[in-house]
Design a protein around this motif. Structure first.
Motif, PDB file in Angstrom:
ATOM      1  N   GLY A 159      30.045  37.406   3.560  1.00  0.00           N
ATOM      2  CA  GLY A 159      30.090  35.848   3.230  1.00  0.00           C
ATOM      3  C   GLY A 159      30.469  35.510   2.183  1.00  0.00           C
ATOM      4  N   LYS A 160      29.992  36.120   0.742  1.00  0.00           N
ATOM      5  CA  LYS A 160      30.632  35.624  -1.064  1.00  0.00           C
ATOM      6  C   LYS A 160      31.745  36.151  -0.914  1.00  0.00           C
ATOM      7  N   PHE A 161      32.420  37.575   0.107  1.00  0.00           N
ATOM      8  CA  PHE A 161      33.211  37.512  -0.087  1.00  0.00           C
ATOM      9  C   PHE A 161      33.962  37.037   0.560  1.00  0.00           C
ATOM     10  N   ILE A 162      34.410  35.868   1.477  1.00  0.00           N
ATOM     11  CA  ILE A 162      34.967  34.938   2.381  1.00  0.00           C
ATOM     12  C   ILE A 162      35.284  33.296   1.651  1.00  0.00           C
ATOM     13  N   ALA A 163      34.001  33.812   0.726  1.00  0.00           N
ATOM     14  CA  ALA A 163      33.969  32.129  -0.340  1.00  0.00           C
ATOM     15  C   ALA A 163      34.762  32.755  -1.546  1.00  0.00           C
ATOM     16  N   GLN A 164      35.238  33.699  -1.587  1.00  0.00           N
ATOM     17  CA  GLN A 164      35.678  33.857  -2.816  1.00  0.00           C
ATOM     18  C   GLN A 164      37.258  34.416  -3.090  1.00  0.00           C
ATOM     19  N   TYR A 165      37.825  34.771  -1.752  1.00  0.00           N
ATOM     20  CA  TYR A 165      39.155  34.962  -1.460  1.00  0.00           C
ATOM     21  C   TYR A 165      39.963  34.120  -2.042  1.00  0.00           C
ATOM     22  N   PRO A 166      41.079  34.269  -2.120  1.00  0.00           N
ATOM     23  CA  PRO A 166      42.448  33.982  -3.119  1.00  0.00           C
ATOM     24  C   PRO A 166      42.575  33.742  -2.784  1.00  0.00           C
ATOM     25  N   GLY A 167      43.501  32.585  -2.761  1.00  0.00           N
ATOM     26  CA  GLY A 167      44.311  31.489  -1.925  1.00  0.00           C
ATOM     27  C   GLY A 167      44.181  30.564  -1.041  1.00  0.00           C
ATOM     28  N   ASP A 168      44.840  30.298   0.053  1.00  0.00           N
ATOM     29  CA  ASP A 168      44.668  29.753   1.301  1.00  0.00           C
ATOM     30  C   ASP A 168      44.425  30.723   2.071  1.00  0.00           C
ATOM     31  N   LEU A 169      43.121  30.358   2.646  1.00  0.00           N
ATOM     32  CA  LEU A 169      42.355  31.130   3.907  1.00  0.00           C
ATOM     33  C   LEU A 169      41.591  30.267   4.955  1.00  0.00           C
ATOM     34  N   LYS A 170      42.807  30.545   6.255  1.00  0.00           N
ATOM     35  CA  LYS A 170      42.768  30.082   7.257  1.00  0.00           C
ATOM     36  C   LYS A 170      41.669  30.607   8.009  1.00  0.00           C
ATOM     37  N   GLU A 171      41.260  29.513   9.383  1.00  0.00           N
ATOM     38  CA  GLU A 171      40.815  30.363  10.871  1.00  0.00           C
ATOM     39  C   GLU A 171      41.239  31.285  11.208  1.00  0.00           C
ATOM     40  N   SER A 172      42.651  30.402  11.591  1.00  0.00           N
ATOM     41  CA  SER A 172      44.046  31.389  12.433  1.00  0.00           C
ATOM     42  C   SER A 172      43.793  32.190  11.479  1.00  0.00           C
ATOM     43  N   ASP A 173      44.017  32.766  10.727  1.00  0.00           N
ATOM     44  CA  ASP A 173      43.592  33.796  10.152  1.00  0.00           C
ATOM     45  C   ASP A 173      43.184  35.516  10.142  1.00  0.00           C
ATOM     46  N   PHE A 174      42.508  35.090  10.941  1.00  0.00           N
ATOM     47  CA  PHE A 174      41.104  36.262  11.270  1.00  0.00           C
ATOM     48  C   PHE A 174      41.970  36.507  12.636  1.00  0.00           C
ATOM     49  N   SER A 175      43.276  35.979  13.123  1.00  0.00           N
ATOM     50  CA  SER A 175      43.428  35.840  14.701  1.00  0.00           C
ATOM     51  C   SER A 175      44.765  37.091  14.295  1.00  0.00           C
ATOM     52  N   SER A 176      45.525  37.169  13.319  1.00  0.00           N
ATOM     53  CA  SER A 176      46.322  38.285  12.435  1.00  0.00           C
ATOM     54  C   SER A 176      45.976  39.695  13.030  1.00  0.00           C
ATOM     55  N   PRO A 177      46.223  40.168  12.981  1.00  0.00           N
ATOM     56  CA  PRO A 177      46.557  41.860  13.064  1.00  0.00           C
ATOM     57  C   PRO A 177      46.838  42.323  11.917  1.00  0.00           C
ATOM     58  N   ALA A 178      47.983  41.584  11.486  1.00  0.00           N
ATOM     59  CA  ALA A 178      48.523  42.582   9.720  1.00  0.00           C
ATOM     60  C   ALA A 178      47.592  41.802   8.760  1.00  0.00           C
ATOM     61  N   PHE A 179      46.468  40.335   8.639  1.00  0.00           N
ATOM     62  CA  PHE A 179      46.185  39.981   8.240  1.00  0.00           C
ATOM     63  C   PHE A 179      44.818  40.879   8.166  1.00  0.00           C
ATOM     64  N   TRP A 189      40.122  44.156   6.148  1.00  0.00           N
ATOM     65  CA  TRP A 189      38.555  44.991   5.662  1.00  0.00           C
ATOM     66  C   TRP A 189      39.192  46.218   4.808  1.00  0.00           C
ATOM     67  N   PRO A 190      40.051  46.877   3.992  1.00  0.00           N
ATOM     68  CA  PRO A 190      39.853  47.843   3.020  1.00  0.00           C
ATOM     69  C   PRO A 190      39.633  46.926   1.746  1.00  0.00           C
ATOM     70  N   GLU A 191      40.634  45.199   1.478  1.00  0.00           N
ATOM     71  CA  GLU A 191      39.809  44.703   0.714  1.00  0.00           C
ATOM     72  C   GLU A 191      38.271  44.036   0.483  1.00  0.00           C
ATOM     73  N   PHE A 192      37.974  44.153   1.558  1.00  0.00           N
ATOM     74  CA  PHE A 192      36.315  44.058   1.860  1.00  0.00           C
ATOM     75  C   PHE A 192      35.785  45.144   1.287  1.00  0.00           C
ATOM     76  N   LEU A 193      35.889  46.368   1.645  1.00  0.00           N
ATOM     77  CA  LEU A 193      35.174  47.407   1.023  1.00  0.00           C
ATOM     78  C   LEU A 193      34.949  47.828   0.469  1.00  0.00           C
ATOM     79  N   ILE A 194      35.883  47.450  -0.868  1.00  0.00           N
ATOM     80  CA  ILE A 194      36.140  47.596  -1.794  1.00  0.00           C
ATOM     81  C   ILE A 194      34.891  46.706  -2.996  1.00  0.00           C
TER      82      ILE A 194
END
Length: 792
Positions: free
Chosen positions: A229-249, A254-259
């Motif tokens: 929740g904290k990571f999504i809240a401060q994720y840089p740039g424009d973040l949309k619900e549809s991004d999480f349906s994108s395999p590329a995104f 996940w590697p960014e969140f792990l760090i």
């Protein structure tokens, strides 16, 4: 309160609002309210934050956008708000509270307004002033309910219920995201930052999978969810619900969140290795089987990233620093320094561990006996006392023979016992039992032998010390009755009684565990069942499923009883620690400093670990220690979880080899170090003499691989002559005749001597010269050669 009722209310547990901002109340008003509370009392201050959250929720669901000092100063606004807020506090659909707590919350709100009116223009009338009420003031005539709700309170409730429509989005946020696990533990997922960033639809899908995961497990949290929740809240740039349906995104995400997770930590105090373990063992499964399969997020083009596993032999656990900066191993009742001398190692192994367990058992047996005595005294006094019958008139005034509990009445305690046996357990918040018993009510509960807060800790201490296979989870999950009302955990067999419960870490197939009880622990369990029976009967009558569990509590006095789900609090709470330390001091006579030190390290977990290590010290077997701890699989490295490496190495190098490897015993008659084995001035001289004359490592050229379960390595050469045997046998005689505790060094050589003499006398020894040495040594030995040094 029943969990279904909680689900229907708007205001939930305070844990649901950890990430919430103040939606309507201004920062200035919150600050002033809290300042007023802190100026009055700590009790008022502790309740204020909860009341302010309730007020913020009320204003939010009413559709208000801001409420500050300006709104508070307007008579019509304040009166409208205050009356309907009082109605909300008394409404079961708004917040789940007992009748006593509803009145207390309302009274705290009025007190805050009155305190604030002394420094600001707040149009509320102070009831301590003489009437009439001025036209520019309004009155909150609150009164504690007795037989029914006061008229003013009833009118406030009607005004609250008449408010329509309410803000549905606000209600959604304040109800939060609640879930209950398999053990009945309820939590609130911290999804508010995700709701703000991605909206309700995504949050609902995520919550559905979180609830599926949590409700199917015994775990008390979902790993990494709060950090997500904290990571999504401060994720840089424009973040949309549809991004999480994108395999590329998701491949990048996940590697960014792990760090982020590893570098910021999921909760304070968690080590990096612990975070890595949590990710690998739990979070990856949660993502794969729930988030991806549940359609919350897309499958990335690559596998989920995995941090390196840290499971090598050099990994150190249970390490912390003392206030003096010394690194210690903190798993046991004794904080064991990582760097120790041989003398310190012997003191820890042969004295401190057992001494701490003995102290706790001495206290536990006395305290358990006292609680049982109070329970039995209640039954006896009830036979001669006069019970109080509770009755109230229409105005809520209590009627009856209250003189029966008057402080000047010498029979008041017998009357209290008779009253309890007549009515059974009745919570004060529901039945006004405070009017039926002597005050203070918490002291009466103790006198009656009820299972108040921490009252059962002594009984549980005896159980764990005697049976280290018993864990806190084993006790917390123990069901005395199954869902059909059949007895299931305490079973009598031909070989005695057994205790059955689950131990979650053993896995679903092996989670059931049975403990063969001793005569003492069988009686301890019987006492627990009898002591908790009154509250069990009440819970059963109320259709509360907690009645089925072994461990129940009435908390501080006559509160709503409940199942004990977290035993760790009994030994971690500072006030409870102080009470335990006082009890230990009164029973054992130890110093205040020593008792406080013991209690600071005491928990059922540390007691269990220490009892397991003591099994190892007595049996010289890690396998026996593993069996005593109830482990399914034997692990040769088990001991290093409980003791630092230097202690383990000392024990295996200097002690275990003597008992578990091939022993070579030889004559040392030609040694250059022979001394007359008499007249030792202190235990250090005796220790040095025996060290120099008996223990020698074999030269590498003749060393053999004598395997042992501890794989301790090379054999030990035992050098013997008449002088060393005379010293050992003199020591044995002195220890056996001792009328007080001997020191750890003497105990060390006493056990060493026992082993040596048994070996010489056995068929395994083919040395007639050694038998001759032993015969001469027994003729020459005398306790006088050792004297009082065994007590130094």
């Amino acid at each position: 309160m029943d969990s279904e009722i909680k689900l229907q209310t708007i205001v939930q547990n305070a844990a649901a609002y950890t990430d919430h901002p103040w939606f309507v109340l201004s920062d200035e008003l919150v600050h002033e309210f809290k300042k007023c509370a802190s100026d009055v009392s700590d009790i008022l201050f502790s309740t204020t934050n909860r009341v302010l959250h309730c007020l913020d929720c009320f204003l939010h669901i009413c559709g208000a956008e801001r409420f500050g000092m300006q709104e508070l100063s307007k008579l019509e606004v304040l009166q409208w708000t205050a009356e309907r807020f009082i109605g909300a506090l008394y409404s079961p659909s708004f917040i789940p509270l007992t009748s006593t707590s509803r009145y207390r919350y309302a009274e705290v709100f009025r007190s805050l307004l009155l305190q604030l009116s002394e420094r600001f223009h707040i149009p509320i009338w102070d009831p301590s002033r003489s009437p009439p009420i001025p036209a520019d003031r309004f009155h909150l005539p609150l009164s504690e309910p007795r037989a029914g709700l006061p008229q003013f309170t009833q009118e406030c409730i009607k005004k609250y219920k008449a408010m329509t429509p309410l803000n549905e989005t606000a209600i959604y946020l304040w109800r939060g995201w609640q879930s209950t696990n398999m053990t009945g533990k309820t939590t609130w997922f911290r999804l508010y930052p995700i709701f703000v960033r991605l909206g309700k639809e995504f949050t609902d899908r995520l919550y559905e999978q979180c609830d599926r995961y949590f409700s199917s497990r015994r775990a008390t949290r979902i790993p990494a969810l709060t950090s997500l929740g904290k990571f999504i809240a401060q994720y840089p740039g424009d973040l949309k619900e549809s991004d999480f349906s994108s395999p590329a995104f998701m491949t990048r995400f996940w590697p960014e969140f792990l760090i982020f997770f590893i570098t910021t930590g999921d909760e304070e105090g968690t080590s990096i290795s612990g975070l890595c373990d949590s990710w690998r063992a739990e979070f990856v499964l949660f993502v794969k089987e729930f988030l991806i399969e549940g359609g919350v997020v897309a499958q990335g083009y690559s596998a989920l990233p995995l941090p390196p596993a840290d499971r090598g032999p050099d990994k150190r656990t249970n390490i912390r620093k003392t206030d003096e900066g010394i690194e210690v191993h903190s798993k046991l009742l004794v904080n064991v320094p990582l760097k120790v001398t041989d003398a310190e190692a012997m003191n820890i192994l042969f004295h401190e561990l057992q001494d701490n367990v003995d102290i706790l058992l001495l206290w536990a047996r006395a305290a358990a006996k006292d609680l049982w005595k109070r329970r039995n005294r209640r039954l006896e006094l009830a036979k001669i006392g006069t019970p109080i019958e509770l009755a109230v008139d229409r105005k809520g005034k209590i009627l009856g023979t209250l003189q029966l509990k008057h402080p000047d009445n010498p029979a008041r305690w017998a009357n209290a016992c008779a009253t309890f046996e007549r009515h059974g357990y009745l919570p004060n918040v529901k039945e006004y039992t405070g009017a039926m018993y002597p005050s203070p009510i918490c002291e009466t509960a103790k006198y009656l032998g009820l299972p108040t807060t921490s009252a059962l800790l002594p009984h549980l201490t005896i159980l764990v010390a005697t049976h280290p296979a018993i864990t806190s989870a084993f006790l917390e999950h123990m069901e005395l009755y199954d869902k059909n009302g059949n007895s299931c955990c305490f079973v009598e067999t031909d070989g005695g009684h057994i205790l059955r419960s689950t131990k979650g870490r053993k896995g679903a197939e092996q989670s059931w565990q049975e403990i063969q009880l001793t005569e003492e622990t069988t009686e301890i369990v019987r006492q627990i069942i009898a002591i908790t029976q009154p509250v069990r009967d009440y819970l059963h009558k109320e259709n509360n499923d907690d009645w089925r569990y072994l461990l129940l509590t009435s908390r501080q006095g006559f509160a709503n009883p409940q199942r004990i789900t977290r035993l760790a609090t009994d030994t971690s709470d500072l006030s409870r620690r102080a009470a335990t330390a006082t009890g230990i001091q009164q029973i054992t006579g130890r110093s205040t400093v020593q008792c406080e030190a013991i209690v600071a390290r005491f928990s059922l977990s540390s007691l269990r670990a220490t009892a397991g290590v003591l099994v190892y010290l007595k049996t010289k077997s890690v396998r026996e220690m593993s069996r005593a701890l109830g482990h399914t699989n034997y692990k040769p490295t088990l001991l290093r979880r409980y003791l630092p490496d230097e202690i383990v190495e000392f024990f295996q190098e200097r002690w275990i080899r003597i008992f578990q490897t091939s022993m070579i015993v030889d004559s040392m008659k030609d040694s250059d170090y022979l001394l007359q084995a008499s007249g030792f001035k202190n235990i250090g001289e005796l220790n040095e003499f025996l060290e120099n004359h008996t223990l020698k490592k074999l030269p590498q050229v003749i060393n053999t691989d004598a395997g042992s379960e501890d794989e301790s390595g090379s054999n030990v050469l035992i050098g013997l002559n008449v002088e060393t045997l005379t010293a050992l046998i003199s020591l044995q005689m002195c220890v056996r005749q001792a009328k007080r505790t001997v020191n750890e060094t003497a105990q060390y050589w006493y056990e060493f001597g026992n082993h040596i003499t048994k070996f010489i006398e056995s068929e395994s020894c083919q040395r007639d010269d050694l038998r001759t040495y032993l015969q001469i040594a027994r003729e020459q030995a005398s306790p006088a050669q050792i004297g009082e040094i065994v007590h130094e």
